[in-house]
Design an enzyme around this catalytic site. Structure first.
Site, mmCIF file in Angstrom:
data_model
loop_
_atom_site.group_PDB
_atom_site.id
_atom_site.type_symbol
_atom_site.label_atom_id
_atom_site.label_comp_id
_atom_site.label_asym_id
_atom_site.label_seq_id
_atom_site.Cartn_x
_atom_site.Cartn_y
_atom_site.Cartn_z
ATOM 1 N N GLY A 21 0.786 -1.229 0.000
ATOM 2 C CA GLY A 21 0.000 0.000 0.000
ATOM 3 C C GLY A 21 0.817 1.276 0.000
ATOM 4 N N LYS A 22 2.131 1.166 0.036
ATOM 5 C CA LYS A 22 2.962 2.371 0.045
ATOM 6 C C LYS A 22 2.938 3.070 -1.320
ATOM 7 C CE LYS A 22 4.771 2.228 4.247
ATOM 8 N NZ LYS A 22 4.107 1.096 4.900
#
Length: 365
Positions: A184-185
Site C-alpha cells: 500500500g505504500k
C-alpha cells in the site's frame, strides 16, 4: 464501495509491464537477490540522491540494519516519536537499545524539534525522525542538533517515497534512510520489501553483509547476520513501478489539493503541508473530534477509511515496559483520537473524490 486503497487498479494500469518483468525474473531463476535487485538498488539510490541502496525484505529490516550499521546496541538510546507505526520502535528494541520518545508537532505530525535536546543523555546515540504520512520531518534543526552532539541521524522514510525537504529528497538528508515497499505504500511491491540508502561506504558494507547472514563472501561470516534479502521478483516489479512514481506522486498531490479546498471549512481539519515540505500524501489524514462517528457514517455510505494510528506506541501494551504513561505526549495522544485517513491513491477518480467530499461535508452541515 470506494476502497481506501485500490491495488487492483494500480496493477491493471501497468499490467503488461509488470507481467513481462515477472516472467523475465522467473525465467532468469534469480529468485533471491540477483541482477534485478542490483539494478533496483542502483536506480532507487540514484532516485534518492544517495550513493548506495541495500535492498531488503521489509521496511522493518531496513530500520534494524540501519541501527546496527550505526553501532546501536544494548545500553544505547535512540530518540524517536510515539506517533508512528510500531516498527519504528520495534527496530530500536531489536538492537537492545532503548527508544526515547519526544512528542510530535501538532501541525506537521512529525518530530517536535524543540524537544530533542532535553531528551539527549550520555547514552543517546541516534535520532530517528519519521516522515509521517508523506510529510518530511523538519530535518535542518535535527541535523544541526545531531552534529553538535555527535549523533547519527536515521530517517524513517517508509511513507515518504519521493518526498522532499527544501528541495532535497528524503533518505539522503541524514546518515541513513529507510524505506518500506509494503504493497500500500506510494512505491509498493507485490508482497514485502524494503530499502536502505546511504552515502557512507562503511555503513553500506556492513548492511550488505548483515542482510545476508553476515557473509563477506559465501560461507565466510564476519558478523552474526540475518536473512533479510529481497526476492528477485520483487526487485523486478519495483523497477517497473519506480518508473511511474513521479506520475503517481503528482496524482496524489492533485487529489490532496482537490480535497483541501472544499474540506477546509467542512468541520474537519485538513493536512498542512509545511513550507519546507514537498508532501507526497501517503495518506490524507483529516482530524475530527467526532472521528469514530465520522468513520462509521462514511462506511455506511460505502466509503472505506483508515486510522493512522489509533494508539500511540507508548500506550501499546507491548511497550509498557518503557515506562511512559498516558499524558506524557499530549499531541500524539490527541492526534491518535482524532485522525482519519480518507481514500488516497493515484487512480482515485474525480467522481469518487466528489462523493467522499460531499459525504464528509454532509456530516457537519
Amino acid at each position: 464501495m470506494i476502497p481506501f486503497v485500490d491495488l487492483k487498479a494500480q496493477y491493471l494500469s501497468i499490467k503488461d509491464e509488470i507481467d513481462t518483468a515477472v516472467i523475465k525474473a522467473l525465467e532468469s531463476t534469480q529468485f533471491v537477490l540477483g541482477s534485478e535487485v542490483v539494478a533496483l538498488e542502483e536506480e532507487f539510490a540514484h532516485y534518492c540522491n544517495a550513493d548506495s541502496g541495500i535492498a531488503v525484505n521489509t521496511g522493518t529490516s531496513a530500520l534494524h540494519l540501519a541501527l546496527l550499521a550505526a553501532g546501536i546496541g544494548a545500553g544505547d538510546e535512540v530518540i524517536t516519536v510515539p506517533f508512528t507505526f510500531v516498527a519504528t520502535t520495534a527496530a530500536i528494541c531489536y538492537t537492545g537499545a532503548k527508544p526515547v520518545f519526544v512528542d510530535i508537532d501538532p501541525v506537521s505530525y512529525t518530530m517536535d524539534v524543540t524537544q530533542i535536546e532535553a531528551a539527549i543523555t550520555e547514552r543517546t546515540k541516534a535520532i530517528l525522525p519519521v516522515h509521517l504520512y508523506g510529510q518530511p520531518a523538519d530535518m535542518e534543526p535535527i541535523l544541526e542538533i545531531a552534529r553538535r552532539h555527535g549523533l547519527v541521524v536515521i530517517e524513517d522514510a517508509a511513507q515518504a517515497h519521493r518526498a522532499e525537504y527544501k528541495g532535497q529528497r528524503v533518505g539522503s538528508l541524514g546518515d541513513i534512510g529507510c524505506f518500506s515497499f509494503y504493497p500500500g505504500k506510494n512505491l509498493g511491491a507485490c508482497g514485502e520489501g524494503g530499502m536502505v540508502v546511504t552515502s557512507n561506504p562503511e555503513y553500506e558494507r556492513k548492511m550488505r553483509m548483515l542482510r545476508d547472514w553476515g557473509q563477506e563472501r559465501k560461507y565466510h561470516h564476519v558478523f552474526k547476520g540475518y536473512n533479510y534479502r529481497m526476492d528477485g521478483i520483487q526487485g523486478a516489479i519495483l523497477r517497473v513501478k519506480l518508473r511511474h512514481l513521479d506520475k503517481w506522486t503528482e496524482a496524489r498531490r492533485a487529489h490532496a489539493a482537490r480535497y483541501d479546498k472544499p474540506l477546509a471549512n467542512a468541520g474537519v481539519k485538513t493536512p498542512t503541508a509545511m513550507p519546507y515540505s514537498h508532501h507526497v500524501y501517503h495518506v490524507y489524514a483529516v482530524r475530527s473530534q467526532q472521528r469514530d462517528t465520522l468513520q462509521q457514517k462514511l462506511q455506511e455510505k460505502g466509503i472505506q477509511t483508515g486510522i493512522h494510528y489509533p494508539i500511540p506506541v507508548h500506550l501499546q501494551p507491548a511497550y509498557a515496559d518503557l515506562g511512559d504513561r498516558a499524558g506524557a505526549f499530549p499531541h500524539s495522544e490527541a492526534a491518535s483520537k482524532e485522525v482519519l485517513s480518507l481514500p488516497m491513491y493515484a487512480e482515485l477518480s474525480a467522481d469518487s473524490q466528489t462523493q467522499i467530499i460531499n459525504a464528509v461535508i454532509a456530516e457537519y452541515v
